[in-house]
Write a protein that holds these residues in place. Structure first.
Motif, PDB file in Angstrom:
ATOM      1  N   ARG A  58      18.535   9.779   9.541  1.00 40.84           N
ATOM      2  CA  ARG A  58      17.968   8.783   8.618  1.00 40.84           C
ATOM      3  C   ARG A  58      17.128   9.399   7.496  1.00 40.84           C
ATOM      4  O   ARG A  58      17.306   9.027   6.339  1.00 40.84           O
ATOM      5  N   LEU A  90      19.505  10.685   5.006  1.00 39.66           N
ATOM      6  CA  LEU A  90      20.145   9.591   4.275  1.00 39.66           C
ATOM      7  C   LEU A  90      19.217   9.060   3.190  1.00 39.66           C
ATOM      8  O   LEU A  90      19.648   8.831   2.048  1.00 39.66           O
ATOM      9  N   PHE A  91      17.937   8.847   3.510  1.00 41.34           N
ATOM     10  CA  PHE A  91      16.989   8.331   2.518  1.00 41.34           C
ATOM     11  C   PHE A  91      16.855   9.291   1.339  1.00 41.34           C
ATOM     12  O   PHE A  91      16.784   8.860   0.186  1.00 41.34           O
ATOM     13  N   TRP A 149       8.117   3.587  10.037  1.00 44.65           N
ATOM     14  CA  TRP A 149       9.396   2.854  10.005  1.00 44.65           C
ATOM     15  C   TRP A 149       9.547   2.027  11.274  1.00 44.65           C
ATOM     16  O   TRP A 149       9.902   0.854  11.222  1.00 44.65           O
ATOM     17  N   SER A 187      17.299   3.062  15.313  1.00 43.63           N
ATOM     18  CA  SER A 187      16.706   3.881  14.273  1.00 43.63           C
ATOM     19  C   SER A 187      17.007   5.340  14.527  1.00 43.63           C
ATOM     20  O   SER A 187      18.039   5.674  15.068  1.00 43.63           O
ATOM     21  N   ILE A 188      16.081   6.196  14.118  1.00 42.57           N
ATOM     22  CA  ILE A 188      16.288   7.625  14.267  1.00 42.57           C
ATOM     23  C   ILE A 188      16.203   7.955  15.750  1.00 42.57           C
ATOM     24  O   ILE A 188      15.142   7.914  16.339  1.00 42.57           O
ATOM     25  N   GLU A 234       8.401   8.319  10.352  1.00 45.26           N
ATOM     26  CA  GLU A 234       9.108   7.754  11.501  1.00 45.26           C
ATOM     27  C   GLU A 234       8.299   6.646  12.161  1.00 45.26           C
ATOM     28  O   GLU A 234       8.817   5.561  12.420  1.00 45.26           O
ATOM     29  N   ARG A 259      24.597   2.654  12.772  1.00 40.39           N
ATOM     30  CA  ARG A 259      23.211   2.825  13.196  1.00 40.39           C
ATOM     31  C   ARG A 259      22.233   2.813  12.019  1.00 40.39           C
ATOM     32  O   ARG A 259      21.115   2.331  12.148  1.00 40.39           O
ATOM     33  N   HIS A 260      22.645   3.326  10.848  1.00 40.81           N
ATOM     34  CA  HIS A 260      21.688   3.555   9.761  1.00 40.81           C
ATOM     35  C   HIS A 260      21.984   2.806   8.464  1.00 40.81           C
ATOM     36  O   HIS A 260      21.191   2.879   7.532  1.00 40.81           O
ATOM     37  N   ASP A 280      21.281  11.437  17.469  1.00 43.90           N
ATOM     38  CA  ASP A 280      21.888  11.730  16.172  1.00 43.90           C
ATOM     39  C   ASP A 280      22.468  13.138  16.139  1.00 43.90           C
ATOM     40  O   ASP A 280      23.460  13.382  15.469  1.00 43.90           O
ATOM     41  N   ALA A 286      19.326   0.063   7.362  1.00 46.94           N
ATOM     42  CA  ALA A 286      18.060   0.692   6.958  1.00 46.94           C
ATOM     43  C   ALA A 286      18.217   1.341   5.593  1.00 46.94           C
ATOM     44  O   ALA A 286      17.301   1.302   4.763  1.00 46.94           O
ATOM     45  N   GLY A 287      19.388   1.927   5.334  1.00 43.26           N
ATOM     46  CA  GLY A 287      19.649   2.522   4.022  1.00 43.26           C
ATOM     47  C   GLY A 287      19.628   1.495   2.917  1.00 43.26           C
ATOM     48  O   GLY A 287      19.079   1.733   1.835  1.00 43.26           O
TER      49      GLY A 287
END
Length: 199
Positions: A90, A93-94, A154, A20-21, A151, A46-47, A25, A50-51
């Motif tokens: 992350r 990205l969201f 998640w 995750s985060i 965070e 990695r992400h 990063d 989740a995306g």
């Protein structure tokens, strides 16, 4: 779906990668800004899952893979131009996924679709529509929470990590991480109720 003191996430938010985060990063982001595409592949692996989970929760009218790929492309272009996220990737990205979905929805709304209302969508039952609205409201409530709460939620709800695993990622003791998760769940419940009232 039951909402009470313990918020139950929609079933479409199935557990995703336990990566995750991470504090690391920051280093790949700097390398990507210098043109290292291999480091961007690291962020992708990695992400990406989740995306896709976030995209599925956000909208059912856009293919989640297309949405995430476009968000990654926009993030990559932003990084190459010296912009983009400076910390955790992350949340950036969201936000990019949400903004991309909104811009695509606006673009589709501008295209006239005469006569389309004559056809009945088999997926548009009242239950399907309620579930879709609920997903949007949960996502909207989640996005209103402080980044720290997002965070910890998640990690605990989506990645299903234990406080002993979450604590080190957040730089705190497991007991403090458990307390933070409890406050974050309560905050999400309140934000969800407020989103329903506003809707």
């Amino acid at each position: 779906m039951v909402y009470g003191p313990e918020v139950q996430f929609p079933s479409r938010w199935s557990p995703v990668s336990t990566q995750s985060i991470l504090p690391e990063d920051g280093l790949p982001l700097d390398d990507v800004r210098r043109g290292d595409s291999d480091e961007y592949a690291t962020l992708w692996s990695r992400h990406y899952r989740a995306g896709v989970s976030a995209a599925r929760a956000l909208t059912s009218s856009i293919d989640p893979d297309d949405l995430v790929q476009e968000a990654f492309t926009r993030a990559y272009q932003a990084l190459l131009s010296g912009g983009g996220p400076r910390g955790a990737f992350r949340p950036y990205l969201f936000t990019s996924i949400r903004n991309t979905a909104a811009s695509w929805d606006r673009a589709r709304a501008e295209v006239p679709l005469d006569g389309l209302d004559m056809y009945i969508d088999p997926e548009s039952s009242a239950a399907e529509m309620d579930a879709g609205v609920d997903r949007v409201l949960v996502f909207s409530a989640f996005r209103r929470l402080p980044a720290r709460w997002q965070e910890v939620l998640w990690y605990t709800e989506i990645d299903q990590l234990k406080p002993a695993q979450v604590g080190p990622r957040l730089g705190m003791k497991p007991a403090a991480a458990a307390q933070l998760a409890l406050r974050a769940r309560e905050g999400l419940r309140e934000a969800w109720v407020a989103a329903h009232l506003n809707a």
